[in-house]
Write an enzyme that holds these catalytic residues in place. Structure first.
Site, mmCIF file in Angstrom:
data_model
loop_
_atom_site.group_PDB
_atom_site.id
_atom_site.type_symbol
_atom_site.label_atom_id
_atom_site.label_comp_id
_atom_site.label_asym_id
_atom_site.label_seq_id
_atom_site.Cartn_x
_atom_site.Cartn_y
_atom_site.Cartn_z
ATOM 1 N N LYS A 151 -2.348 5.907 -4.438
ATOM 2 C CA LYS A 151 -3.421 6.876 -4.175
ATOM 3 C C LYS A 151 -3.175 8.204 -4.891
ATOM 4 O O LYS A 151 -2.027 8.617 -5.075
ATOM 5 C CB LYS A 151 -3.538 7.129 -2.660
ATOM 6 N N HIS A 157 -7.281 9.885 -2.303
ATOM 7 C CA HIS A 157 -6.673 9.833 -0.962
ATOM 8 C C HIS A 157 -7.522 10.505 0.124
ATOM 9 O O HIS A 157 -7.568 10.038 1.260
ATOM 10 C CB HIS A 157 -5.284 10.484 -1.045
ATOM 11 N N TYR A 178 3.479 9.595 -0.460
ATOM 12 C CA TYR A 178 4.559 9.014 0.346
ATOM 13 C C TYR A 178 5.930 9.192 -0.325
ATOM 14 O O TYR A 178 6.962 8.962 0.303
ATOM 15 C CB TYR A 178 4.317 7.521 0.622
ATOM 16 N N ASP A 228 0.845 -1.201 0.000
ATOM 17 C CA ASP A 228 0.000 0.000 0.000
ATOM 18 C C ASP A 228 0.879 1.248 0.000
ATOM 19 O O ASP A 228 1.522 1.564 0.991
ATOM 20 C CB ASP A 228 -0.884 0.010 1.255
HETATM 21 N N1 LIG Z 1 -5.190 6.468 3.360
HETATM 22 C C1 LIG Z 1 -4.634 7.223 4.284
HETATM 23 O O1 LIG Z 1 -4.954 8.420 4.431
HETATM 24 C C2 LIG Z 1 -3.591 6.634 5.185
HETATM 25 C C3 LIG Z 1 -3.175 7.329 6.335
HETATM 26 C C4 LIG Z 1 -2.227 6.741 7.158
HETATM 27 C C5 LIG Z 1 -1.690 5.490 6.834
HETATM 28 N N2 LIG Z 1 -2.084 4.846 5.703
HETATM 29 C C6 LIG Z 1 -1.494 3.532 5.303
HETATM 30 O O2 LIG Z 1 -1.563 2.644 6.417
HETATM 31 C C7 LIG Z 1 -0.249 2.155 6.694
HETATM 32 C C8 LIG Z 1 -0.092 1.802 8.159
HETATM 33 O O3 LIG Z 1 -0.369 2.898 8.993
HETATM 34 P P1 LIG Z 1 0.741 3.713 9.788
HETATM 35 O O4 LIG Z 1 2.045 3.555 9.098
HETATM 36 O O5 LIG Z 1 0.202 5.074 10.004
HETATM 37 O O6 LIG Z 1 0.780 3.038 11.237
HETATM 38 P P2 LIG Z 1 0.777 1.567 11.890
HETATM 39 O O7 LIG Z 1 0.937 0.522 10.861
HETATM 40 O O8 LIG Z 1 -0.374 1.523 12.805
HETATM 41 O O9 LIG Z 1 2.092 1.627 12.806
HETATM 42 C C9 LIG Z 1 3.370 1.779 12.284
HETATM 43 C C10 LIG Z 1 4.317 2.010 13.452
HETATM 44 O O10 LIG Z 1 4.365 0.879 14.318
HETATM 45 C C11 LIG Z 1 5.698 0.361 14.398
HETATM 46 N N3 LIG Z 1 5.576 -1.113 14.344
HETATM 47 C C12 LIG Z 1 5.177 -1.856 13.285
HETATM 48 N N4 LIG Z 1 5.139 -3.154 13.605
HETATM 49 C C13 LIG Z 1 5.524 -3.246 14.889
HETATM 50 C C14 LIG Z 1 5.691 -4.336 15.769
HETATM 51 N N5 LIG Z 1 5.432 -5.586 15.391
HETATM 52 N N6 LIG Z 1 6.111 -4.087 17.037
HETATM 53 C C15 LIG Z 1 6.367 -2.822 17.431
HETATM 54 N N7 LIG Z 1 6.228 -1.748 16.645
HETATM 55 C C16 LIG Z 1 5.806 -1.945 15.368
HETATM 56 C C17 LIG Z 1 6.439 0.939 13.213
HETATM 57 O O11 LIG Z 1 7.784 1.175 13.508
HETATM 58 P P3 LIG Z 1 9.018 0.444 12.718
HETATM 59 O O12 LIG Z 1 8.934 0.875 11.279
HETATM 60 O O13 LIG Z 1 10.207 0.983 13.439
HETATM 61 O O14 LIG Z 1 8.817 -1.035 12.906
HETATM 62 C C18 LIG Z 1 5.711 2.282 13.006
HETATM 63 O O15 LIG Z 1 6.256 3.257 13.876
HETATM 64 C C19 LIG Z 1 0.637 3.300 6.203
HETATM 65 O O16 LIG Z 1 1.997 2.907 6.098
HETATM 66 C C20 LIG Z 1 -0.034 3.646 4.901
HETATM 67 O O17 LIG Z 1 0.313 2.706 3.906
HETATM 68 C C21 LIG Z 1 -3.049 5.384 4.872
#
Ligand SMILES: NC(=O)c1ccc[n+]([C@@H]2O[C@H](COP(=O)([O-])OP(=O)(O)OC[C@H]3O[C@@H](n4cnc5c(N)ncnc54)[C@H](OP(=O)(O)O)[C@@H]3O)[C@@H](O)[C@H]2O)c1
Length: 282
Positions: free
Chosen positions: A76, A109, A51, A46
């Site tokens: 997106k 988006h 990004y 994704d």
């Molecule tokens: N459509 C939208 O508007 C929108 C908005 C936000 C996000 N997104 C998408 O959703 C994806 C995921 O959301 P997100 O990146 O905001 O947050 P998330 O997946 O909820 O959390 C990511 C964070 O958690 C840490 N992490 C991941 N796995 C872990 C584990 N097993 N143990 C401990 N810590 C862990 C990562 O650090 P490390 O990298 O250091 O492991 C990072 O800091 C995004 O990357 C993006 O593709 C879409």
């Protein structure tokens, strides 16, 4: 396709229920992405123009040697590219950066839109018409939206022909928009949940820690499993190889109803992601 379970969208395509998030928050790791593709069998990625890593993702796909037909690539369209012509061109540019002839899923988006002389609703409809045409041409095999609320979805259905195949919205134990989920289910719009770990914040909550200990799983696995059992497509992000592997090992256990309800009770309507006007205008 992949060894991970899939869900069928109304486009007829099958999306893997768990994918790898690629947002710019926390940086990008090329090695971790290669590891995900090469060592973990992860096939759902994704990303987004916003990004700034579509080109790197394309490079990793090419270096991995994974066949195109095995992959599910979502990207997106940023609101600065809304409008029929700009959206069409932005999609083709994303394809080029990713080195792909087609996208598996292309999302608007955000619902916010700003083109002088037009209402946001008009801009969304015009932009969606561009996505519909990209869908009809096969350049986007599925099309959807992100961060759309019920009224945005209602308007789009009144103004356009294709009902979005998926709506991607913030979804984690502290943010469970059930009314929107129910609406999407009713309309056959698959619900994609982002930030499933609440950007890591859910991983230290005492209730999650207790449930994780009970199942012998990690807090991240509990959060991801909870999303999946709620019927949500989920896209955890990590730049660490061991965490990516961990986050996808969520198909060998089942959360009991009482534990599902305990996690659901953590909902406080707290949103981690906000779009600020100047950010998307630029
Ligand atoms: N459509 C939208 O508007 C929108 C908005 C936000 C996000 N997104 C998408 O959703 C994806 C995921 O959301 P997100 O990146 O905001 O947050 P998330 O997946 O909820 O959390 C990511 C964070 O958690 C840490 N992490 C991941 N796995 C872990 C584990 N097993 N143990 C401990 N810590 C862990 C990562 O650090 P490390 O990298 O250091 O492991 C990072 O800091 C995004 O990357 C993006 O593709 C879409």
């Amino acid at each position: 396709m992949a060894k991970y379970p899939t869900v069928q969208l109304s486009s007829g395509q099958h999306i893997p229920v768990v994918g790898l998030g690629m947002s710019h928050d926390g940086g990008y790791s090329h090695n971790a992405l290669l590891y995900a593709l090469g060592n973990c069998g992860i096939r759902h990625i994704d990303t987004a123009k916003r990004y700034g890593n579509e080109e790197l993702v394309g490079k990793a796909i090419s270096e991995s040697g994974v066949k195109r037909e095995e992959l599910w690539i979502t990207t997106k369209l940023w609101p600065g590219d809304y409008g029929y012509e700009k959206a069409t061109q932005a999609c083709l540019n994303s394809c080029e950066r990713l080195g792909l002839e087609y996208l598996d899923l292309y999302l608007m988006h955000w619902p916010d839109a700003d083109i002088p002389g037009k209402s946001a609703r008009e801009v969304r409809a015009e932009t969606w018409t561009a996505l519909e045409d990209l869908y009809y041409k096969g350049i986007c095999r599925s099309i959807g939206v992100s961060n759309f609320l019920i009224h945005h979805l209602e308007q789009l259905q009144e103004d356009c022909s294709v009902v979005p195949h998926l709506n991607q919205v913030e979804y984690h134990p502290f943010q469970r928009p059930q009314e929107l989920v129910d609406y999407c289910v009713k309309k056959n719009i698959v619900f994609g949940g982002y930030s499933p770990l609440a950007k890591g914040e859910a991983l230290t909550h005492p209730a999650i820690l207790k449930i994780a200990k009970h199942y012998g799983k990690t807090p991240a696995q509990i959060c991801i499993r909870w999303s999946i059992q709620n019927g949500i497509i989920t896209i955890p992000k990590s730049t660490k190889e061991n965490r990516i592997r961990e986050n996808f090992q969520v198909f060998d256990f089942h959360l009991q109803q009482t534990d599902m309800e305990r996690i659901s009770s953590l909902h406080s309507d707290r949103k981690l992601i906000h779009l600020t006007y100047p950010l998307w205008k630029g």
